[in-house]
Design a protein around this motif. Structure first.
Motif, short mmCIF file in Angstrom:
data_model
loop_
_atom_site.label_atom_id
_atom_site.label_comp_id
_atom_site.label_asym_id
_atom_site.label_seq_id
_atom_site.Cartn_x
_atom_site.Cartn_y
_atom_site.Cartn_z
N ALA A 1 9.24 92.35 -39.31
CA ALA A 1 9.02 92.62 -37.88
C ALA A 1 9.56 93.99 -37.51
CB ALA A 1 9.68 91.54 -37.04
N ALA A 2 8.75 94.77 -36.80
CA ALA A 2 9.15 96.11 -36.36
C ALA A 2 9.39 96.17 -34.86
CB ALA A 2 8.08 97.13 -36.75
N GLY A 3 8.60 95.43 -34.08
CA GLY A 3 8.73 95.49 -32.63
C GLY A 3 7.98 94.36 -31.95
N GLU A 4 8.08 94.35 -30.63
CA GLU A 4 7.34 93.35 -29.85
C GLU A 4 6.93 93.96 -28.51
OE1 GLU A 4 8.42 91.84 -26.85
OE2 GLU A 4 10.45 92.66 -26.78
N ILE A 5 5.78 93.52 -28.06
CA ILE A 5 5.26 93.89 -26.75
C ILE A 5 4.83 92.60 -26.05
CG2 ILE A 5 3.37 95.03 -25.51
CD1 ILE A 5 3.49 97.25 -27.59
N ALA A 6 5.41 92.36 -24.89
CA ALA A 6 5.12 91.13 -24.13
C ALA A 6 5.40 89.89 -24.96
CB ALA A 6 3.67 91.14 -23.63
N SER A 7 6.45 89.93 -25.77
CA SER A 7 6.92 88.80 -26.61
C SER A 7 6.06 88.56 -27.84
CB SER A 7 7.02 87.50 -25.79
OG SER A 7 8.01 87.62 -24.79
N TRP A 8 5.06 89.39 -28.09
CA TRP A 8 4.25 89.25 -29.30
C TRP A 8 4.78 90.22 -30.36
CZ3 TRP A 8 0.76 85.44 -29.98
CH2 TRP A 8 0.33 84.76 -28.83
N VAL A 9 5.12 89.69 -31.53
CA VAL A 9 5.83 90.44 -32.56
C VAL A 9 4.85 91.01 -33.58
CG1 VAL A 9 7.64 90.32 -34.32
CG2 VAL A 9 7.83 88.94 -32.23
N TYR A 10 5.11 92.26 -34.00
CA TYR A 10 4.23 92.92 -34.97
C TYR A 10 5.06 93.63 -36.03
CZ TYR A 10 5.34 96.70 -31.71
OH TYR A 10 6.01 97.59 -30.90
N ALA B 1 1.98 79.75 -30.33
CA ALA B 1 1.36 78.76 -29.45
C ALA B 1 2.18 78.49 -28.20
CB ALA B 1 1.13 77.46 -30.21
N MET B 2 3.40 79.04 -28.14
CA MET B 2 4.26 78.82 -26.98
C MET B 2 4.43 80.06 -26.09
SD MET B 2 5.14 76.41 -29.36
CE MET B 2 6.61 76.70 -30.34
N VAL B 3 3.95 81.21 -26.55
CA VAL B 3 4.13 82.46 -25.79
C VAL B 3 3.24 82.45 -24.55
CG1 VAL B 3 3.93 84.98 -25.84
CG2 VAL B 3 4.76 83.75 -27.86
N GLY B 4 3.85 82.66 -23.40
CA GLY B 4 3.10 82.61 -22.15
C GLY B 4 2.30 83.85 -21.85
N ALA B 5 2.74 85.00 -22.35
CA ALA B 5 2.07 86.27 -22.04
C ALA B 5 0.76 86.40 -22.78
CB ALA B 5 2.99 87.43 -22.42
N LEU B 6 -0.12 87.21 -22.21
CA LEU B 6 -1.34 87.56 -22.93
C LEU B 6 -1.03 88.60 -23.98
CD1 LEU B 6 -4.33 87.72 -20.46
CD2 LEU B 6 -3.36 85.80 -21.68
N ARG B 7 -1.66 88.51 -25.12
CA ARG B 7 -1.46 89.47 -26.19
C ARG B 7 -2.42 90.64 -26.01
NH1 ARG B 7 -1.93 87.65 -32.43
NH2 ARG B 7 -4.15 88.10 -32.15
N ILE B 8 -1.89 91.83 -26.16
CA ILE B 8 -2.74 93.02 -26.10
C ILE B 8 -3.39 93.21 -27.46
CG2 ILE B 8 -2.77 95.52 -25.80
CD1 ILE B 8 -0.37 95.19 -23.94
N GLU B 9 -4.70 93.08 -27.48
CA GLU B 9 -5.40 93.23 -28.74
C GLU B 9 -5.55 94.71 -29.08
OE1 GLU B 9 -5.87 90.81 -30.70
OE2 GLU B 9 -5.27 89.29 -29.24
N PRO B 10 -5.39 95.07 -30.35
CA PRO B 10 -5.50 96.48 -30.75
C PRO B 10 -6.87 97.07 -30.44
CG PRO B 10 -4.50 95.16 -32.49
CD PRO B 10 -5.03 94.20 -31.47
N GLY B 11 -6.88 98.36 -30.18
CA GLY B 11 -8.14 99.07 -30.00
C GLY B 11 -8.76 98.97 -28.63
N ARG B 12 -7.99 98.64 -27.61
CA ARG B 12 -8.55 98.57 -26.27
C ARG B 12 -9.05 99.95 -25.84
NH1 ARG B 12 -5.92 94.77 -21.73
NH2 ARG B 12 -7.78 95.62 -20.77
N VAL B 13 -10.15 99.95 -25.07
CA VAL B 13 -10.73 101.19 -24.58
C VAL B 13 -9.94 101.71 -23.39
CG1 VAL B 13 -12.80 102.23 -23.56
CG2 VAL B 13 -13.02 100.56 -25.41
#
Length: 318
Positions: free
Chosen positions: A242-251, A264-276
């Motif tokens: 693990a390097a970091g997290e954004i909105a509780s989603w770990v990458y 399955a318990m994280v309430g926040a929406l995950r930011i999917e890579p490559g957004r325009v």
């Protein structure tokens, strides 16, 4: 792309001295030490910053080195937006450096005549940004949170951003009325089936711009300090790289999300890579360098507001 000359000008030095004095709170002796000049020259530089109108609480002059770092970051990570603020010197809190630049970036979107959906994560830097931006007529915009606002003990989360932004704008705002972390997957699914939550989710997904904080995954990680993961969970994430997290989603270091039962318990929406649309990270400091770089590599972020020391460290990791 032609880069700006990184060599400091007299106004560069004056602007930096003024920044350290009025924003960083350093004495003239400390400024002299930081810049490697005499105390008398430090005093003259601070005076010049005021006389030339370079300082109006915020820095009103783009220091050459910061412009060069912005260009290099933009080219390296193919960014849509990038602002690099002057660092405050050794021991200075990077949040104080970053927040004014982040506020300026937010104001750019608030001035747009077309209605905007502006989404926010959470964190100290975003909260500081919310305190510093100048209110404007923005009732035609909608302010939305992509992260839950309920802590494990039932209290509101500490670094609430959208409420403060909405208060200053007198604009409609939409909190995410769910726990940051639910106790079970079934509980999280229940919340996300509620109509008000679905309405907020739809707004987040159509956001014209998103501002997020970036958390590190070291032993001082915000997720751990704030009680959103246990030490055992943190250790498991660390073993998975693990390097970091954004909105509780770990990458990980490549900006790839790490799968876990916790998802399955994280309430926040995950930011999917490559957004325009712009997804702008507002973060800085040595402890966050790895996390920021990973998010840029993985295209989770396509915009960044940071300080010059962090920017240089990110580029130096190549």
């Amino acid at each position: 792309m032609i880069r700006n000359d990184p060599e400091p000008t007299l106004n560069d030095d004056a602007a930096r001295a003024g920044w350290l004095y009025y924003v960083g709170g350093l004495t003239q002796d400390q400024i002299a030490t930081e810049l490697g000049v005499s105390r008398q020259r430090a005093q003259r530089l601070v005076s010049r910053a005021m006389a030339e109108g370079l300082i109006h609480v915020r820095l009103n002059h783009r220091i050459g080195n910061c412009l060069d770092l912005e260009t290099r970051l933009t080219e390296r990570f193919d960014l849509l937006r990038c602002r690099v603020a002057p660092s405050l010197g050794a021991g200075g809190d990077p949040v104080h450096s970053i927040a004014p630049s982040a506020a300026t970036e937010l104001e750019r979107f608030l001035r747009m005549p077309e209605p905007q959906v502006i989404a926010f994560g959470t964190g100290r830097a975003l909260r500081a940004m919310a305190e510093l931006f100048n209110p404007t007529e923005a009732g035609h915009h909608r302010i939305v949170s992509l992260i839950g606002n309920i802590a494990p003990d039932g209290s509101a989360t500490l670094y609430d951003v959208i409420r403060r932004v909405a208060e200053k704008l007198v604009a409609p705002y939409y909190p995410m009325p769910v726990p940051v972390i639910s106790d079970t997957a079934e509980e999280r699914a229940f919340y996300h089936h509620l109509r008000p939550v679905q309405a907020v989710v739809a707004l987040v997904e159509q956001a014209d711009v998103t501002f997020v904080g970036v958390g590190q995954m070291s032993d001082d990680a915000p997720l751990l300090v704030d009680g959103f993961v246990s030490r055992e969970e943190m250790a498991r994430f660390q073993r998975k790289g693990a390097a970091g997290e954004i909105a509780s989603w770990v990458y990980d270091d490549n900006g790839q999300y790490i799968k876990s039962d916790r998802d399955a318990m994280v309430g926040a929406l995950r930011i999917e890579p490559g957004r325009v649309q712009p997804v702008i990270g507002v973060a800085g400091g040595h402890g966050k360098t790895r996390a920021i770089r990973a998010a840029l590599l993985g295209k989770i972020l396509n915009g960044l507001v940071t300080d010059e020391r962090t920017a240089a460290e990110i580029l130096g990791m190549d």
